[in-house]
Write a protein that holds these residues in place. Structure first.
Motif, PDB file in Angstrom:
ATOM      1  N   ILE A 152      -2.207   0.803   1.787  1.00  0.00           N
ATOM      2  CA  ILE A 152      -2.114   2.165   1.243  1.00  0.00           C
ATOM      3  C   ILE A 152      -3.099   3.051   1.980  1.00  0.00           C
ATOM      4  CG2 ILE A 152      -2.392   3.581  -0.824  1.00  0.00           C
ATOM      5  CD1 ILE A 152      -1.684   1.006  -2.434  1.00  0.00           C
ATOM      6  N   LEU A 153      -2.586   4.110   2.562  1.00  0.00           N
ATOM      7  CA  LEU A 153      -3.461   5.088   3.210  1.00  0.00           C
ATOM      8  C   LEU A 153      -3.665   6.197   2.181  1.00  0.00           C
ATOM      9  CD1 LEU A 153      -4.976   6.004   5.672  1.00  0.00           C
ATOM     10  CD2 LEU A 153      -2.840   6.793   6.665  1.00  0.00           C
ATOM     11  N   ASP A 154      -4.835   6.170   1.533  1.00  0.00           N
ATOM     12  CA  ASP A 154      -5.053   7.027   0.366  1.00  0.00           C
ATOM     13  C   ASP A 154      -4.882   8.510   0.674  1.00  0.00           C
ATOM     14  OD1 ASP A 154      -5.524   5.147  -1.621  1.00  0.00           O
ATOM     15  OD2 ASP A 154      -7.546   4.768  -0.855  1.00  0.00           O
ATOM     16  N   ALA A 155      -4.453   9.233  -0.354  1.00  0.00           N
ATOM     17  CA  ALA A 155      -4.315  10.684  -0.230  1.00  0.00           C
ATOM     18  C   ALA A 155      -5.699  11.302  -0.003  1.00  0.00           C
ATOM     19  CB  ALA A 155      -3.685  11.229  -1.498  1.00  0.00           C
ATOM     20  N   GLU A 156      -5.699  12.422   0.744  1.00  0.00           N
ATOM     21  CA  GLU A 156      -6.974  13.083   1.042  1.00  0.00           C
ATOM     22  C   GLU A 156      -7.228  14.224   0.074  1.00  0.00           C
ATOM     23  OE1 GLU A 156      -6.409  14.312   5.054  1.00  0.00           O
ATOM     24  OE2 GLU A 156      -6.743  12.286   5.829  1.00  0.00           O
ATOM     25  N   THR A 157      -8.435  14.739   0.136  1.00  0.00           N
ATOM     26  CA  THR A 157      -8.774  15.900  -0.683  1.00  0.00           C
ATOM     27  C   THR A 157      -8.713  17.147   0.189  1.00  0.00           C
ATOM     28  OG1 THR A 157     -10.190  14.535  -2.041  1.00  0.00           O
ATOM     29  CG2 THR A 157     -10.639  16.884  -2.108  1.00  0.00           C
ATOM     30  N   GLY A 158      -8.165  18.222  -0.349  1.00  0.00           N
ATOM     31  CA  GLY A 158      -8.095  19.458   0.431  1.00  0.00           C
ATOM     32  C   GLY A 158      -7.142  20.435  -0.221  1.00  0.00           C
ATOM     33  N   ASP A 159      -6.669  21.431   0.550  1.00  0.00           N
ATOM     34  CA  ASP A 159      -5.702  22.409   0.023  1.00  0.00           C
ATOM     35  C   ASP A 159      -4.369  21.717  -0.180  1.00  0.00           C
ATOM     36  OD1 ASP A 159      -7.599  24.315   0.332  1.00  0.00           O
ATOM     37  OD2 ASP A 159      -6.926  24.897   2.351  1.00  0.00           O
ATOM     38  N   LEU A 160      -3.755  21.982  -1.333  1.00  0.00           N
ATOM     39  CA  LEU A 160      -2.437  21.393  -1.585  1.00  0.00           C
ATOM     40  C   LEU A 160      -1.376  22.477  -1.474  1.00  0.00           C
ATOM     41  CD1 LEU A 160      -3.379  19.178  -4.678  1.00  0.00           C
ATOM     42  CD2 LEU A 160      -3.281  18.507  -2.267  1.00  0.00           C
ATOM     43  N   ALA A 161      -0.139  22.060  -1.210  1.00  0.00           N
ATOM     44  CA  ALA A 161       0.943  23.027  -1.023  1.00  0.00           C
ATOM     45  C   ALA A 161       1.181  23.859  -2.277  1.00  0.00           C
ATOM     46  CB  ALA A 161       2.219  22.293  -0.624  1.00  0.00           C
TER      47      ALA A 161
END
Ligand code: PMT
Length: 397
Positions: free
Chosen positions: A147-156
């Motif tokens: 699993i390549l974890d989701a990152e933190t940042g601006d979301l759509a």
């Protein structure tokens, strides 16, 4: 480069699907053969035509062909893949995977897959933190899914937080590591033996054993995938040699010995998965033996122990043996490891119908001369090959 590697990309219905054409483009540029499968919702975010054009392959999304007949792609595509990547992986799809639901082509493919699987989640922050999603991801991780974890940042959606899909470059990097694992055997010359030896009694009969060659062929394929120059010395087997592997066919133990002696000096690693006959007939009859008395005897003589002989001749070569046992597995394995002067030994219990001879899976004990010990559950022979080569690379190369 990923030349010759076959990757199936599964796209599910999230906004990050717009990045997948770039992923396909990079993998194709690196030489991989890429096939794309989409869920119906994914088609709302990115056009199948774009992915078809970039991959150079048909893009599938339905379980049934245009004529209404069932497609076999749900079995064939995963079977032919070296890696499957699901990106973006939505909360819904992750939930289906965790619970074994197969209600469309992509989720069905996941259940037939036998090769590594990488998923790249992407969703809203509240979804990614929801206990159901957290738990489902833990189930998948437990199952060995990468699993390549989701990152933190601006979301759509305009919010900021965890949930953004990992960058395409990072997906490529992880895919590359899974396709060409560390413990690379690049530059190493590896000989693998496989299959049975057949010792003739007369021109039509022989003494043989039940080895199919599957274990040795799996080791040869995995060593080749890790960059080694592989020669497969094979006793009679109906299997197709793995792509890119040099094949040398032999029938008897003496022929196998000859083939190995001729190549041993130029070899870095010898892995003997072949089931070599311990005895041969002293004087095989030149003509077919006619039916005659009720009892007959065959005079047998011992074949040389090839592995033991090569162990005495070695300078720098790493030697790996297999041990086929029906009882006292570990004691016998330890004895063979030491008596044959091996670096590593893989022991399997060949009295079980689900493993050992002829089976697609195996359950093994791996011992090394440095005291290393590990066991596997019942896993595909390709996975046994991977575990063996991991240990070999880490401890002896
Ligand atoms: O081919 P499959 O159907 O996939 O089945 C796989 C397998 C069961 C054959 C394989 O996993 C396996 O156990 N191979 C080794 C079988 C065997 O001959 O074991 P052994 O315990 O008799 O021999 C020990 C080692 O010495 C082996 O590495 C063997 O190749 C080697 N040997 C044996 C006899 C001999 N005369 N010379 C040898 O070099």
């Amino acid at each position: 480069m990923l030349t010759g590697m076959r990757v199936v990309i599964g796209v599910t219905g999230g906004i990050a699907a717009y990045k997948i054409p770039l992923l396909v483009r990079i993998l194709v540029k690196e030489g991989a053969a890429v096939r794309v499968v989409m869920t119906r919702h994914a088609e709302k975010f990115v056009s199948p035509l774009t992915l078809r054009t970039l991959s150079g392959n048909p893009v599938l999304s339905r379980m049934f062909d245009a004529d209404g007949g069932p497609s076999m792609a749900h079995i064939e595509w995963p079977r032919e893949a070296d890696l499957m990547v699901i990106a973006p992986a939505t909360a819904n799809f992750i939930g289906k995977m965790a619970h074994g639901i197969a209600d469309d082509l992509l989720s069905t493919m996941v259940l037939t897959l036998n090769t590594p699987l990488l998923i790249v989640p992407s969703m809203n922050t509240r979804m990614v933190n929801h206990p159901a999603v957290v738990q489902n991801l833990a189930i998948l991780r437990e199952r060995g899914i990468h699993i390549l974890d989701a990152e933190t940042g601006d979301l759509a959606c305009g919010e900021e937080g965890a949930g953004r899909m990992a960058e395409v470059d990072e997906i490529v990097q992880v895919a590359r590591a899974l396709l060409v694992p560390s413990g690379s055997l690049s530059g190493k010359r590896v000989i693998v033996t496989a299959g049975p030896t057949l010792e003739p009694i007369d021109p039509v009969r022989y003494i043989g054993n039940r080895s199919s060659g599957k274990m040795g062929y799996a080791v040869a394929a995995e060593a080749q995938r890790r960059g080694a120059a592989v020669t497969l010395v094979s006793g009679p087997s109906g299997l197709e040699p793995p792509r890119g592997v040099q094949i040398v066919r032999v029938t008897t133990a003496l022929e196998m010995r000859e083939a190995l002696l001729a190549r041993f000096a130029e070899t870095d690693v010898l892995i003997m998965a072949a089931a070599v006959g311990d005895y041969r007939v002293v004087d095989p009859a030149p003509e077919k033996i006619k039916k005659g008395p009720v009892t007959r005897s065959l005079e047998l003589t011992a074949n040389p122990d090839i592995l033991q002989e090569l162990s005495r001749r070695r300078d720098r070569q790493v030697l790996v043996g297999f041990a086929a046992e029906t009882d006292h597995l570990e004691a016998e394995a330890r004895r063979k490891l030491s008596e044959k002067g091996l670096d590593l030994l893989v022991a399997n219990d060949v009295s079980k119908p689900d493993s050992g001879f002829g089976a697609d899976n195996n359950r093994v004990l791996i011992l090394d001369r440095l005291g290393g010990r590990e066991t596997t559950d019942l896993v595909p022979k390709g996975e046994v090959a991977g575990r063996l080569l991991d240990r070999l690379s880490a401890a002896f190369l």
